[in-house]
Design a protein around this motif. Structure first.
Motif, short mmCIF file in Angstrom:
data_model
loop_
_atom_site.label_atom_id
_atom_site.label_comp_id
_atom_site.label_asym_id
_atom_site.label_seq_id
_atom_site.Cartn_x
_atom_site.Cartn_y
_atom_site.Cartn_z
N LEU A 45 4.75 22.14 -18.55
CA LEU A 45 5.65 22.46 -19.67
C LEU A 45 4.89 22.59 -20.99
N ILE A 46 3.88 21.77 -21.18
CA ILE A 46 3.13 21.80 -22.43
C ILE A 46 2.23 23.03 -22.52
N SER A 47 1.63 23.43 -21.43
CA SER A 47 0.62 24.48 -21.48
C SER A 47 1.18 25.89 -21.43
N ILE A 50 0.84 -1.21 0.00
CA ILE A 50 0.00 0.00 0.00
C ILE A 50 0.87 1.25 0.00
N PHE A 51 1.92 1.22 0.79
CA PHE A 51 2.84 2.37 0.82
C PHE A 51 3.51 2.55 -0.54
N PHE A 52 3.95 1.42 -1.15
CA PHE A 52 4.60 1.49 -2.45
C PHE A 52 3.64 1.99 -3.52
N LEU A 53 2.39 1.52 -3.49
CA LEU A 53 1.40 1.99 -4.47
C LEU A 53 1.09 3.47 -4.31
N SER A 54 0.94 3.94 -3.07
CA SER A 54 0.67 5.36 -2.86
C SER A 54 1.87 6.21 -3.28
N LEU A 55 3.07 5.70 -3.07
CA LEU A 55 4.27 6.42 -3.51
C LEU A 55 4.34 6.48 -5.03
N MET A 56 4.00 5.41 -5.69
CA MET A 56 4.01 5.39 -7.16
C MET A 56 2.93 6.31 -7.73
N ILE A 57 1.74 6.31 -7.14
CA ILE A 57 0.67 7.20 -7.62
C ILE A 57 1.07 8.66 -7.44
N THR A 58 1.69 8.97 -6.31
CA THR A 58 2.16 10.34 -6.07
C THR A 58 3.22 10.73 -7.09
N PHE A 59 4.14 9.84 -7.37
CA PHE A 59 5.21 10.12 -8.34
C PHE A 59 4.64 10.30 -9.75
N ILE A 60 3.69 9.47 -10.12
CA ILE A 60 3.07 9.59 -11.45
C ILE A 60 2.29 10.90 -11.56
N CYS A 61 1.57 11.27 -10.52
CA CYS A 61 0.86 12.55 -10.53
C CYS A 61 1.83 13.72 -10.64
N PHE A 62 2.94 13.64 -9.93
CA PHE A 62 3.95 14.69 -10.00
C PHE A 62 4.50 14.82 -11.41
N ILE A 63 4.82 13.71 -12.06
CA ILE A 63 5.34 13.74 -13.44
C ILE A 63 4.30 14.30 -14.40
N ILE A 64 3.03 13.92 -14.23
CA ILE A 64 1.96 14.42 -15.10
C ILE A 64 1.79 15.93 -14.93
N ILE A 65 1.85 16.41 -13.69
CA ILE A 65 1.73 17.85 -13.45
C ILE A 65 2.88 18.61 -14.09
N LEU A 66 4.09 18.09 -13.97
CA LEU A 66 5.24 18.75 -14.60
C LEU A 66 5.11 18.78 -16.12
#
Length: 117
Positions: free
Chosen positions: A24-26, A4-20
């Motif tokens: 940059l695109i917008s 659960i900790f690993f999944l929440s960490l991965m979701i947070t990392f993916i959201c961070f990458i998507i926001i970045l």
């Protein structure tokens, strides 16, 4: 628990990458000289910095700030009206207003409110 900790960490990392990536695109990349220059107090930023400053503008700005802060000091008096003695409340309020009126009268006598210089 570790999964659960690993999944929440991965979701947070993916959201961070998507926001970045979206950031940059917008972004609009065209830059205008007028829009990228600072605008302060109505002065033209292209002129030399050593132009004479209007003392009257400064005095009015300081007077506004003083009275603005004093208005924020009146708000607690309004809130404490229900729980305080009306006689002490009246004395404090009249004393505060008298300080404001005396200050305004002093600024008026000193000529801080006259625009004709």
């Amino acid at each position: 628990m570790k999964i659960i900790f690993f999944l929440s960490l991965m979701i947070t990392f993916i959201c961070f990458i998507i926001i970045l990536l979206l950031n940059l695109i917008s972004k609009k990349t065209f830059s205008d000289r007028e829009k990228s220059s600072p605008f302060e107090c109505g002065f033209d930023p292209k002129n030399p910095a050593r132009l004479p400053f209007s003392l009257q503008f400064f005095l009015i700005a300081v007077i506004f700030l003083i009275f603005d802060v004093e208005i924020t000091l009146l708000f607690p008096l309004i809130i404490t009206l229900k729980i305080s003695n009306i006689l002490s409340y009246s004395f404090i309020f009249i004393f505060f207003i008298m300080i404001l009126i005396i200050g305004l009268y002093h600024e008026w006598n000193q000529g801080a409110l006259n625009w004709a210089y």
